[in-house]
Design an enzyme around this catalytic site. Structure first.
Site, short mmCIF file in Angstrom:
data_model
loop_
_atom_site.label_atom_id
_atom_site.label_comp_id
_atom_site.label_asym_id
_atom_site.label_seq_id
_atom_site.Cartn_x
_atom_site.Cartn_y
_atom_site.Cartn_z
N VAL A 17 0.84 -1.21 0.00
CA VAL A 17 0.00 0.00 0.00
C VAL A 17 0.87 1.25 0.00
CG1 VAL A 17 -1.80 1.27 1.22
CG2 VAL A 17 -1.85 -1.22 1.19
N ALA A 46 9.84 6.54 5.43
CA ALA A 46 10.59 5.81 6.45
C ALA A 46 10.39 4.31 6.27
CB ALA A 46 10.15 6.24 7.84
N LYS A 106 -5.66 -1.37 11.23
CA LYS A 106 -6.82 -1.82 12.01
C LYS A 106 -6.42 -2.46 13.33
CE LYS A 106 -6.03 -5.55 9.07
NZ LYS A 106 -5.38 -5.49 7.75
N GLU A 130 -9.90 5.76 6.92
CA GLU A 130 -10.86 5.15 6.00
C GLU A 130 -10.40 3.77 5.52
OE1 GLU A 130 -14.01 4.39 4.71
OE2 GLU A 130 -14.11 6.58 4.65
N GLU A 191 -1.33 -14.60 3.56
CA GLU A 191 0.06 -14.59 4.00
C GLU A 191 0.57 -16.02 4.16
OE1 GLU A 191 1.79 -11.88 4.29
OE2 GLU A 191 0.16 -10.42 4.08
N ASP A 202 -8.42 -10.70 11.89
CA ASP A 202 -8.50 -9.48 11.07
C ASP A 202 -9.93 -8.95 11.02
OD1 ASP A 202 -7.25 -7.77 8.67
OD2 ASP A 202 -9.17 -8.57 7.98
N LYS A 206 -11.67 -5.28 12.53
CA LYS A 206 -12.50 -4.38 11.73
C LYS A 206 -13.90 -4.25 12.31
CE LYS A 206 -9.87 -5.50 7.57
NZ LYS A 206 -9.84 -6.25 6.30
#
Length: 440
Positions: A17, A46, A106, A130, A191, A202, A206
């Protein structure tokens, strides 16, 4: 040419991302400046290793391992590192230095959201997130802003693309869980260690974020009931299809009132695989896509659908937050704090009510069905449908039968206690599965 005010943007992280965010900031800088009313200057990126290979070609001089120095003096800090530390420390440092922050983290928000938001309130900064709940799907702003004047009653969401991809392939192709998981890993959907996805961690993070926004209440992650999809089999998929359902991993957040809540108004937040009628819009969410179905008192039913993951897709949501942060800087004033003043209690899953499908293997003899019906009735669980199939082995009657029992709405605790009694019964050989039914 318009002379824009210059804002320094610090980017933490250059993964799938982060690298896309950087590329789009550099590529569309002039256009974003016109939208934001400020020139967005990427001050640096970074990373842990400046020489690590990356999918996107970015100027080498932007990379640094000194995140703290990059944060100091930045107007907007984008955190895309993931995990708890050092992301938490960097975000707090950014906020305390006067920057607005944008994050897709998240895990951090679900565990330390109150600390992050309180720090922002104290200095008048703003936290934008968002991309933290459903990738590219705009759901945070609708819940926080568009529906702020309404009463959200319920949210059902497919918020994890990996699990939706796996369950969709199992449903449409009859594939085994292990085979589809391996394919998902090969495609980059899962993964190498898929635990966070397939065990529902996960989705639970959320769900906590969505419930906090929808019900104006801080929802601790430990209050979210969580189950994964590793127990789902092709046989369960076949049975669901036969009954007119599809199995989806759902995040369910709902307002409880009346008899559902012994404490007055409360909320329930849970994640589990559930049967969804094939006529429901969520049943048509295929592949790695996500969807969030919202039921509000005045607005009615709303559905938000799209890509729940992916570098460039999620970068879209991140950049939308960056533009919003820039506009706030130009307009001035303090940031808008999170609305968590409702302080509704989060009840354990035992208080939730839904329908169920119970599959049992039983002795095929007279009186068995009556015994099971009596046990369910004693547990305050009402039968809606029963389907019985004789189990054959090597072409011969095995003396066993499979019962698929559909219930009317029942309280989770009553259902759980009743299933335990059925499992201990002499006539029940095995409890094959218990699935909730949502969305009918």
């Amino acid at each position: 040419m318009i002379d824009h005010r210059h804002l320094r943007v610090a980017l933490l992280g250059a993964g799938a991302v982060g690298s896309q965010v950087a590329a789009l900031l550099l590529k569309h800088g002039d256009e974003l400046a016109d939208r934001a009313g400020a020139s967005l200057q990427l001050a640096g990126i970074a990373v842990r290793d400046v020489d690590a290979p990356r999918d996107v070609d970015l100027p080498q001089e932007l990379f640094t391992t000194d995140a703290e120095s990059l944060i100091v003096g930045a107007d907007i800090v984008i955190e895309l590192i993931g995990g708890i530390e050092p992301a938490r420390t960097h975000l707090l440092q950014a906020i305390n230095s006067g920057a607005d922050v944008v994050t897709a983290n998240k895990a951090l928000l679900a565990t330390h959201g109150s600390e992050i938001f309180d720090a922002a309130d104290q200095v008048g900064a703003q936290v934008y997130y968002e991309a933290a709940a459903a990738g590219a799907i705009p759901i945070i702003r609708p819940l926080r802003d568009s529906l702020a004047g309404d009463r959200v009653q319920r949210i059902m969401g497919i918020v994890n693309g990996t699990t939706n991809y796996i369950l969709d392939r199992m449903d449409t192709e009859g594939a085994e869980f292990s085979d589809v998981l391996a394919q998902a890993q090969a495609l980059g959907y899962a993964e190498a260690d898929p635990t966070a996805d397939v065990e529902g961690y996960d989705a639970a993070q959320k769900a906590a974020i969505l419930a906090s926004l929808a019900f104006h209440t801080a929802v601790p992650l430990e209050s979210v009931h969580r189950e994964g999809i590793t127990t789902i089999t092709t046989q369960m998929m076949d049975a669901a299809r036969h009954a007119g359902y599809v199995i989806k991993l759902l995040a369910v957040c709902e307002r409880l009132t009346g008899q559902d809540s012994p404490t007055g108004e409360a909320i329930s937040v849970r994640v589990y695989p559930a049967l969804v009628p094939r006529s429901h819009p969520l049943a048509s969410v295929h592949g790695a896509n996500n969807a969030v179905f919202v039921e509000a008192e005045a607005a009615g039913s709303l559905m938000f659908y799209g890509a729940g993951a992916g570098g460039v897709q999620t970068a879209s949501a991140v950049l939308g937050d960056v533009v919003s942060a820039a506009r706030r800087h130009i307009a001035g004033g303090v940031g808008v704090g999170e609305s968590t003043r409702a302080n509704l209690p989060v009840l354990p899953i035992g208080h939730a009510q839904t329908r169920y499908q119970i599959t049992l293997e039983v002795s095929d003899q007279a009186g068995v069905l009556a015994h099971i019906a009596g046990t369910l009735s004693e547990g305050h669980v009402s039968i809606a449908t029963v389907e019985q199939t004789v189990i054959a082995e090597d072409g011969a009657d095995s003396g066993r039968a499979r019962l698929v029992i559909g219930t009317h709405k029942a309280r989770e605790q009553d259902l759980s206690d009743t299933v335990d009694r059925l499992a201990d019964s002499d006539v029940v050989e095995r409890v094959v599965s218990v699935l909730r039914v949502e969305g009918d």
